[in-house]
Design a protein around this motif. Structure first.
Motif, PDB file in Angstrom:
ATOM      1  N   PHE A   1       0.867  -1.177  -0.081  1.00  0.00           N
ATOM      2  CA  PHE A   1      -0.048   0.087   0.244  1.00  0.00           C
ATOM      3  C   PHE A   1       0.879   1.121   0.030  1.00  0.00           C
ATOM      4  CE2 PHE A   1      -3.592  -2.374   2.295  1.00  0.00           C
ATOM      5  CZ  PHE A   1      -4.128  -2.830   1.055  1.00  0.00           C
ATOM      6  N   PHE A   2       1.969   1.215   0.991  1.00  0.00           N
ATOM      7  CA  PHE A   2       2.859   2.339   1.053  1.00  0.00           C
ATOM      8  C   PHE A   2       3.571   2.768  -0.304  1.00  0.00           C
ATOM      9  CE2 PHE A   2       7.045   3.979   1.897  1.00  0.00           C
ATOM     10  CZ  PHE A   2       6.728   5.159   2.351  1.00  0.00           C
ATOM     11  N   VAL A   3       4.067   1.600  -1.085  1.00  0.00           N
ATOM     12  CA  VAL A   3       4.824   1.819  -2.210  1.00  0.00           C
ATOM     13  C   VAL A   3       3.952   2.321  -3.355  1.00  0.00           C
ATOM     14  CG1 VAL A   3       5.934   0.515  -3.927  1.00  0.00           C
ATOM     15  CG2 VAL A   3       6.503   0.258  -1.912  1.00  0.00           C
ATOM     16  N   ASP A   4       2.782   1.680  -3.451  1.00  0.00           N
ATOM     17  CA  ASP A   4       1.833   2.235  -4.309  1.00  0.00           C
ATOM     18  C   ASP A   4       1.601   3.545  -4.206  1.00  0.00           C
ATOM     19  OD1 ASP A   4       1.530  -0.272  -5.594  1.00  0.00           O
ATOM     20  OD2 ASP A   4      -0.213  -0.857  -4.571  1.00  0.00           O
ATOM     21  N   TRP A   5       1.154   3.949  -2.957  1.00  0.00           N
ATOM     22  CA  TRP A   5       1.329   5.455  -2.847  1.00  0.00           C
ATOM     23  C   TRP A   5       2.506   6.300  -3.335  1.00  0.00           C
ATOM     24  CZ3 TRP A   5       3.776   8.645   1.050  1.00  0.00           C
ATOM     25  CH2 TRP A   5       3.049   9.828   0.893  1.00  0.00           C
ATOM     26  N   VAL A   6       3.664   5.998  -2.844  1.00  0.00           N
ATOM     27  CA  VAL A   6       4.807   6.899  -2.841  1.00  0.00           C
ATOM     28  C   VAL A   6       4.938   6.803  -4.364  1.00  0.00           C
ATOM     29  CG1 VAL A   6       7.314   6.778  -2.848  1.00  0.00           C
ATOM     30  CG2 VAL A   6       5.968   5.929  -0.893  1.00  0.00           C
ATOM     31  N   ASN A   7       4.628   6.041  -5.329  1.00  0.00           N
ATOM     32  CA  ASN A   7       4.849   5.893  -6.602  1.00  0.00           C
ATOM     33  C   ASN A   7       3.677   6.975  -7.363  1.00  0.00           C
ATOM     34  OD1 ASN A   7       6.941   3.925  -6.778  1.00  0.00           O
ATOM     35  ND2 ASN A   7       5.489   2.187  -7.174  1.00  0.00           N
ATOM     36  N   GLN A   8       2.821   7.371  -6.789  1.00  0.00           N
ATOM     37  CA  GLN A   8       2.086   8.481  -7.305  1.00  0.00           C
ATOM     38  C   GLN A   8       2.297   9.828  -6.797  1.00  0.00           C
ATOM     39  OE1 GLN A   8      -2.071   7.503  -6.568  1.00  0.00           O
ATOM     40  NE2 GLN A   8      -1.719   5.224  -6.350  1.00  0.00           N
ATOM     41  N   GLN A   9       3.593   9.898  -5.953  1.00  0.00           N
ATOM     42  CA  GLN A   9       3.805  11.355  -5.475  1.00  0.00           C
ATOM     43  C   GLN A   9       5.086  11.957  -6.253  1.00  0.00           C
ATOM     44  OE1 GLN A   9       1.639  12.090  -2.979  1.00  0.00           O
ATOM     45  NE2 GLN A   9       0.819  10.168  -3.280  1.00  0.00           N
ATOM     46  N   GLU A  10       5.037  13.315  -6.179  1.00  0.00           N
ATOM     47  CA  GLU A  10       6.142  13.956  -6.511  1.00  0.00           C
ATOM     48  C   GLU A  10       7.585  13.403  -5.896  1.00  0.00           C
ATOM     49  OE1 GLU A  10       7.790  18.575  -7.133  1.00  0.00           O
ATOM     50  OE2 GLU A  10       5.684  18.175  -6.288  1.00  0.00           O
ATOM     51  N   ILE A  11       8.547  13.214  -6.793  1.00  0.00           N
ATOM     52  CA  ILE A  11       9.891  12.846  -5.971  1.00  0.00           C
ATOM     53  C   ILE A  11      10.192  14.078  -5.126  1.00  0.00           C
ATOM     54  CG2 ILE A  11      12.163  12.233  -6.413  1.00  0.00           C
ATOM     55  CD1 ILE A  11      11.372  10.805  -8.857  1.00  0.00           C
ATOM     56  N   LYS A  12      10.563  13.760  -3.882  1.00  0.00           N
ATOM     57  CA  LYS A  12      11.141  14.759  -2.856  1.00  0.00           C
ATOM     58  C   LYS A  12      12.572  14.971  -2.789  1.00  0.00           C
ATOM     59  CE  LYS A  12       6.752  15.494  -1.374  1.00  0.00           C
ATOM     60  NZ  LYS A  12       6.078  16.918  -1.681  1.00  0.00           N
ATOM     61  N   GLU A  13      12.819  16.182  -2.404  1.00  0.00           N
ATOM     62  CA  GLU A  13      14.442  16.515  -2.368  1.00  0.00           C
ATOM     63  C   GLU A  13      15.000  15.556  -1.277  1.00  0.00           C
ATOM     64  OE1 GLU A  13      17.321  20.131  -1.331  1.00  0.00           O
ATOM     65  OE2 GLU A  13      15.323  20.424  -1.204  1.00  0.00           O
ATOM     66  N   ASP A  14      15.939  15.049  -1.576  1.00  0.00           N
ATOM     67  CA  ASP A  14      16.604  14.108  -0.573  1.00  0.00           C
ATOM     68  C   ASP A  14      17.377  14.974   0.381  1.00  0.00           C
ATOM     69  OD1 ASP A  14      18.004  12.228   1.111  1.00  0.00           O
ATOM     70  OD2 ASP A  14      19.635  12.028  -0.791  1.00  0.00           O
ATOM     71  N   LYS A  15      16.935  15.030   1.745  1.00  0.00           N
ATOM     72  CA  LYS A  15      17.738  15.497   2.811  1.00  0.00           C
ATOM     73  C   LYS A  15      18.543  15.005   3.875  1.00  0.00           C
ATOM     74  CE  LYS A  15      14.375  19.399   2.192  1.00  0.00           C
ATOM     75  NZ  LYS A  15      13.539  20.411   3.034  1.00  0.00           N
ATOM     76  N   TYR A  16      18.631  13.657   3.299  1.00  0.00           N
ATOM     77  CA  TYR A  16      19.241  12.707   4.386  1.00  0.00           C
ATOM     78  C   TYR A  16      20.641  12.778   4.841  1.00  0.00           C
ATOM     79  CZ  TYR A  16      21.234   8.149   5.863  1.00  0.00           C
ATOM     80  OH  TYR A  16      21.994   7.160   6.503  1.00  0.00           O
ATOM     81  N   GLU A  17      21.356  13.346   3.580  1.00  0.00           N
ATOM     82  CA  GLU A  17      23.021  13.646   4.004  1.00  0.00           C
ATOM     83  C   GLU A  17      22.912  14.775   4.885  1.00  0.00           C
ATOM     84  OE1 GLU A  17      25.758  11.822   3.752  1.00  0.00           O
ATOM     85  OE2 GLU A  17      24.546  10.536   2.598  1.00  0.00           O
ATOM     86  N   GLU A  18      22.082  16.049   4.733  1.00  0.00           N
ATOM     87  CA  GLU A  18      22.259  16.934   5.784  1.00  0.00           C
ATOM     88  C   GLU A  18      21.907  16.672   7.176  1.00  0.00           C
ATOM     89  OE1 GLU A  18      19.215  20.125   4.545  1.00  0.00           O
ATOM     90  OE2 GLU A  18      20.042  19.907   2.324  1.00  0.00           O
ATOM     91  N   SER A  19      20.942  15.742   7.316  1.00  0.00           N
ATOM     92  CA  SER A  19      20.538  15.303   8.709  1.00  0.00           C
ATOM     93  C   SER A  19      21.879  14.478   9.389  1.00  0.00           C
ATOM     94  CB  SER A  19      19.274  14.325   8.673  1.00  0.00           C
ATOM     95  OG  SER A  19      19.674  12.906   8.277  1.00  0.00           O
TER      96      SER A  19
END
Length: 380
Positions: A351-369
């Motif tokens: 369910f989660f993956v199906d939803w994510v696939n419909q979303q705009e790709i978000k900026e990756d801020k992982y390295e900043e954290s």
């Protein structure tokens, strides 16, 4: 009791709860500050969570620490569901004053208003969103000593790649067991300490002022709608954003650390049972799936369902304040108010993956954290 105030109600759990309560005929008021970290730079225009509820509730934008705003929000309410809080264990270890002011200070203000203005309000129940983080490490069984509760792990051991917990005087490996509500409370992060404090204040003060308290110790909640841009909470979101940006996944420790992942619909159902069921009054409940899932399993499952070429890097890095294992014993909540999780991890991930696939790709801020934690000596 049909009028409900949800503090932090524009967040992931709060907005889902609000929509379900509206379906059931409740009148909902939401108090939320629309935090940039969760909702983005222009939340009133772009936050899907806020937009999903804004025309269906009475919405008050502001902080849980604003006395006048909170006083007005409480007028006419039958139930308060208290979600307003800063979240995330890693960030809490350096954003200490803010976490304390919001989580502890906001809860103290809520109770202060109700305790000193009894004639002005008729709140009958408060449901507090507590957390599995208050337990710290989970519950273990030792052949020699029986049930034990290990303390936070030592950096020197983890630097050598020894990530499993140990217990003084025990030489054999410990067996992980489900953590029940009577387990030792010994949080290993500032976030966990603030959630413990919130829970204790609610459970202590409410009975003295004629309000029924209910504490729900949520495990790791996930599902469609959770923030994909917040790099501090939710490994499913963090991993998904990395995958969608074509990056590899950095898995901490050895990847065998585990969590109890509980689907958002199950959490909403448990919370509604807490609101509606008199048997929940004055009780503390675990809310989870009752199943431990390793972080490496999460990463592998996401890559499979995204059909991604991202690689998994088991780095051996770790964060101070993180626990090794914890999963919920659900015996009490099943017996008292009839809650059983309905969505398995495998189904929920789909369910989660199906939803994510419909979303705009978000900026990756992982390295900043990660940089923030490195600078403060919290990431090793």
């Amino acid at each position: 009791m049909k009028k409900v105030l949800i503090t932090g109600g524009a967040g992931f759990i709060g907005s889902n709860l609000a929509l379900k309560l509206i379906e059931k005929g409740y009148s909902i008021t939401i108090l939320d500050n629309l935090s940039k970290q969760i909702h983005g730079d222009e939340p009133e225009q772009t936050s899907p969570l806020y937009i999903s509820v804004k025309d269906k509730v009475t919405f008050i934008r502001g902080s849980i620490t604003d006395r006048e705003l909170l006083q007005n929000a409480l007028i006419g309410q039958d139930v308060v569901v208290h979600f307003a809080a800063e979240t995330g264990t890693g960030q809490s270890m350096y954003d200490i004053e803010n976490y304390t002011a919001i989580n502890i200070g906001g809860t103290a203000l809520l109770l202060d208003i109700l305790a000193n203005n009894r004639q002005s309000y008729h709140v009958k129940k408060i449901v507090i969103a507590s957390s599995r983080s208050i337990y710290g490490e989970g519950k273990y069984l030792s052949d020699e000593l029986g049930f034990v509760y290990p303390q936070a792990r030592i950096s020197s051991k983890m630097n050598e790649g020894n990530f499993e917990v140990t217990y003084s005087g025990v030489n054999k490996p410990l067996q992980l067991v489900a953590t029940d509500e009577e387990s030792k409370i010994h949080p290993s992060s500032v976030y966990g300490i603030t959630k413990q404090n919130q829970e204790q204040m609610i459970m202590t003060v409410c009975p003295t002022i004629g309000i029924a308290p209910v504490a729900l110790r949520y495990q790791n909640v996930y599902g469609p709608g959770q923030s994909l841009s917040n790099p501090y909470t939710g490994i499913l979101s963090i991993f998904s954003t990395l995958i969608k940006n074509g990056k590899d996944i950095n898995v901490f420790e050895d990847g065998l650390e585990s969590r109890d992942f509980v689907f958002i619909d199950d959490v909403v159902q448990a919370t509604i049972l807490g609101i509606e069921n008199e048997e929940a009054n004055n009780q503390i409940f675990n809310v989870g799936s009752g199943v431990p899932t390793s972080v490496i399993t999460v990463a592998e499952t996401l890559i499979k369902y995204y059909q991604s070429s991202s690689q998994i890097n088991i780095s051996g890095n770790y964060r101070l304040g993180d626990i090794r294992h914890n999963f919920a014993d659900l015996t009490k909540i099943k017996q008292k108010i009839g809650f059983s999780p309905a969505v398995s991890f495998e189904t929920g991930i789909k369910f989660f993956v199906d939803w994510v696939n419909q979303q705009e790709i978000k900026e990756d801020k992982y390295e900043e954290s990660i940089v923030e934690m490195k600078e403060r000596g919290l990431y090793k």
